[in-house]
Design a protein around this motif. Structure first.
Motif, PDB file in Angstrom:
ATOM      1  N   ARG A 116       0.832  -1.207   0.000  1.00 37.18           N
ATOM      2  CA  ARG A 116       0.000   0.000   0.000  1.00 37.18           C
ATOM      3  C   ARG A 116       0.873   1.265   0.000  1.00 37.18           C
ATOM      4  O   ARG A 116       0.613   2.222  -0.734  1.00 37.18           O
ATOM      5  CB  ARG A 116      -0.921  -0.036   1.229  1.00 37.18           C
ATOM      6  CG  ARG A 116      -1.738   1.207   1.447  1.00 37.18           C
ATOM      7  CD  ARG A 116      -2.774   1.303   0.345  1.00 37.18           C
ATOM      8  NE  ARG A 116      -3.307   2.642   0.211  1.00 37.18           N
ATOM      9  CZ  ARG A 116      -4.462   3.032   0.719  1.00 37.18           C
ATOM     10  NH1 ARG A 116      -5.188   2.186   1.395  1.00 37.18           N
ATOM     11  NH2 ARG A 116      -4.891   4.249   0.531  1.00 37.18           N
ATOM     12  N   GLU A 284      -9.028  -3.214   5.667  1.00 37.25           N
ATOM     13  CA  GLU A 284      -8.294  -3.500   4.433  1.00 37.25           C
ATOM     14  C   GLU A 284      -8.736  -4.897   3.960  1.00 37.25           C
ATOM     15  O   GLU A 284      -8.490  -5.885   4.654  1.00 37.25           O
ATOM     16  CB  GLU A 284      -6.786  -3.477   4.729  1.00 37.25           C
ATOM     17  CG  GLU A 284      -5.910  -3.476   3.522  1.00 37.25           C
ATOM     18  CD  GLU A 284      -5.830  -2.133   2.769  1.00 37.25           C
ATOM     19  OE1 GLU A 284      -6.699  -1.255   2.907  1.00 37.25           O
ATOM     20  OE2 GLU A 284      -4.877  -1.980   2.015  1.00 37.25           O
ATOM     21  N   TRP A 394      -7.307   0.082  -4.514  1.00 41.48           N
ATOM     22  CA  TRP A 394      -6.786   1.381  -4.060  1.00 41.48           C
ATOM     23  C   TRP A 394      -7.018   2.461  -5.106  1.00 41.48           C
ATOM     24  O   TRP A 394      -7.361   3.593  -4.782  1.00 41.48           O
ATOM     25  CB  TRP A 394      -5.280   1.284  -3.745  1.00 41.48           C
ATOM     26  CG  TRP A 394      -4.969   0.374  -2.591  1.00 41.48           C
ATOM     27  CD1 TRP A 394      -5.691   0.244  -1.438  1.00 41.48           C
ATOM     28  CD2 TRP A 394      -3.868  -0.525  -2.473  1.00 41.48           C
ATOM     29  NE1 TRP A 394      -5.115  -0.682  -0.616  1.00 41.48           N
ATOM     30  CE2 TRP A 394      -3.985  -1.178  -1.223  1.00 41.48           C
ATOM     31  CE3 TRP A 394      -2.795  -0.869  -3.288  1.00 41.48           C
ATOM     32  CZ2 TRP A 394      -3.076  -2.139  -0.776  1.00 41.48           C
ATOM     33  CZ3 TRP A 394      -1.886  -1.822  -2.839  1.00 41.48           C
ATOM     34  CH2 TRP A 394      -2.023  -2.448  -1.604  1.00 41.48           C
TER      35      TRP A 394
END
Ligand code: HEM
Length: 429
Positions: A116, A284, A394
């Protein structure tokens, strides 16, 4: 007793001197499609090369790899040498077996937590200006591969991998194969890049070996150094170099295609975005918790498999189906063509992610092979899928993509199938 084994399949005769190379290089996919239409699922490209499109033959070829067929390839003429290939293959397979668990579990879990940050860093650097998406994804996956293999010691690794891959590209993208001793600038660059990567790796491995090993592996190198019985330094070096190179170009092309697919199909973007927005910012999700995004990714890999052409080499005289093969015969097959064959796929040229969700038609075995199959199946299958799905998550959650010329991108069947020239601007939501 009479057998119906045929010696060699039919195929285009080609030019008396250059064979089919010129025709093939002019339009690779067009050439393969025309030949399959004319000669069927198996045709001879030349005396030493046949091309197959039959899932049963592809199955046989892939599952008999290492035993009857080699998958070793090097971009220089020594690329086929049965003895060297067998030794290399044994060394690689031993390292591969030992590394498998670590690759798919321990090291992968540690790495996805850091991915990430890598993604944010890459995207932040580009926000607001138009960038080449493939180049961006290459830098991102170069850093991701380096992080996965070497974690905190990854500094400088992505750069040598990029140079190594660039040095290989003109050699493996060409139909001509040069002998390793050949005095050429291209070969020199390749030799230097390979040496530099191995030297850098050797130093990093030696430094890590002299430090205390942590209880929980932080990366692949930790996993490889704690395997018992231990791997030799050469095995560790080879495994890491192989993984670094494999985890760079192909995943980058896959990510660029996935983004291209979403950008050119607003309804698919909306589906993936809706799935992403359903998560709160504190949570997440994992791969299995994003089924619609995963379906889009799988459909992208069906339509645009970066490894669009794969091959094996016969290690000895053997047979494939009814065809007899001489030692050193190359057998090629195209995942791209298998994935778009209307015999196995309804509406093959359209992106239909629903075919991957519950209720979709069952998929015939060996007609979907973006990661290959058999004993040499991609080592990073799960990691690659996870990286792709999380990256699309994302992206759609945090960005809008402006790419007015995306529809003008045309697929190029070069070394890899990738959306060359795809430009986009990422805008924070
Ligand atoms: C979407 C991403 C990816 C795709 C589509 C992909 C595809 C492939 C394909 C087609 C092969 C050849 C398989 C065969 O010959 O049967 C392969 C091999 C390989 N891949 Fe991947 N790959 C991906 C990501 C990764 C990642 C992230 C890693 C790193 C862990 C990786 C590591 C490898 C290795 C080490 C091999 C060589 C395996 C062997 O020869 O034993 N790949 N990959």
């Amino acid at each position: 007793m009479l057998t119906d084994r045929r010696l060699h399949p039919p195929g285009p005769k080609g030019h008396w001197l250059s064979g089919n190379t010129f025709e093939y290089d002019r339009d690779r996919m067009g050439f393969l499609m025309r030949c399959h239409d004319e000669y069927g699922d198996v045709f001879a490209y030349d005396k030493r090369t046949i091309v197959v499109r039959d899932p049963d033959l592809v199955h046989s070829l892939l599952t008999r790899t290492n035993e009857d067929f080699s998958s070793e390839s090097s971009p220089v003429a020594t690329r086929f040498d049965a003895d060297r290939s067998a030794t290399d293959s044994r060394l690689w397979m031993a390292a591969r077996r030992s590394g498998w668990r670590g690759l798919n579990q321990d090291a992968a879990a540690a790495h996805t937590g850091r991915l990430r940050q890598l993604f944010d860093r890459q995207l932040n650097d580009t926000v607001g200006r138009e960038v080449d998406v493939l180049a961006l994804m290459e830098t991102y996956s170069g850093h991701a591969a380096a992080d996965f293999c070497l974690g905190a010691d990854a500094k400088g690794i992505a750069e040598v991998v990029v140079e190594n891959t660039r040095a290989i590209a003109p050699l493996s993208g060409s139909s001509e194969v040069l002998p390793e001793w050949f005095p050429s600038r291209t070969l020199n660059r390749f030799r230097q890049a390979r040496k530099k990567t191995l030297d850098v790796l050797s130093r990093k491995i030696a430094a890590r070996k002299s430090a205390a090993v942590p209880e929980n592996p932080r990366d692949l190198l930790d996993v490889l150094l704690t395997i018992r019985p231990g791997l030799s330094e050469l095995q560790v070096q080879r495994l890491i170099r192989g993984i670094l190179l494999a985890a760079y170009g192909v995943p980058a092309a896959s990510m660029a295609w996935a983004l291209w697919t979403l950008t050119t199909r607003p309804a698919l973007w909306a589906t993936v975005e809706a799935e992403a927005m359903a998560w709160s910012s504190e949570e997440e999700p994992t791969l299995t918790e994003l089924p619609r995004t995963e379906a889009v990714v799988k459909e992208t890999l069906r339509l645009w498999p970066p490894t669009w052409l794969m091959g094996r080499t016969a290690l000895r005289a053997t047979a494939l189906g009814k065809w007899s093969l001489a030692p050193k015969t190359q057998i090629m097959f195209s995942p791209y063509l298998m994935h778009r064959d209307s015999r196995w796929w309804p509406d093959p040229d359209t992106a239909v992610p629903d075919r991957w969700l519950n209720g979709g038609e069952p998929i015939r075995k060996y007609t979907y092979i973006p990661f290959g199959a058999g004993p040499r199946v991609c080592l990073g299958t799960r990691l690659g899928l996870t990286q792709l799905v999380l990256t699309m998550y994302w992206l759609t959650r945090n960005y809008r993509v402006v790419a007015p010329d995306a529809l003008a991108v045309i697929p190029v069947f070069h070394n890899l199938l990738a959306p060359y020239g795809f430009q986009a601007t990422f805008v924070r939501k």
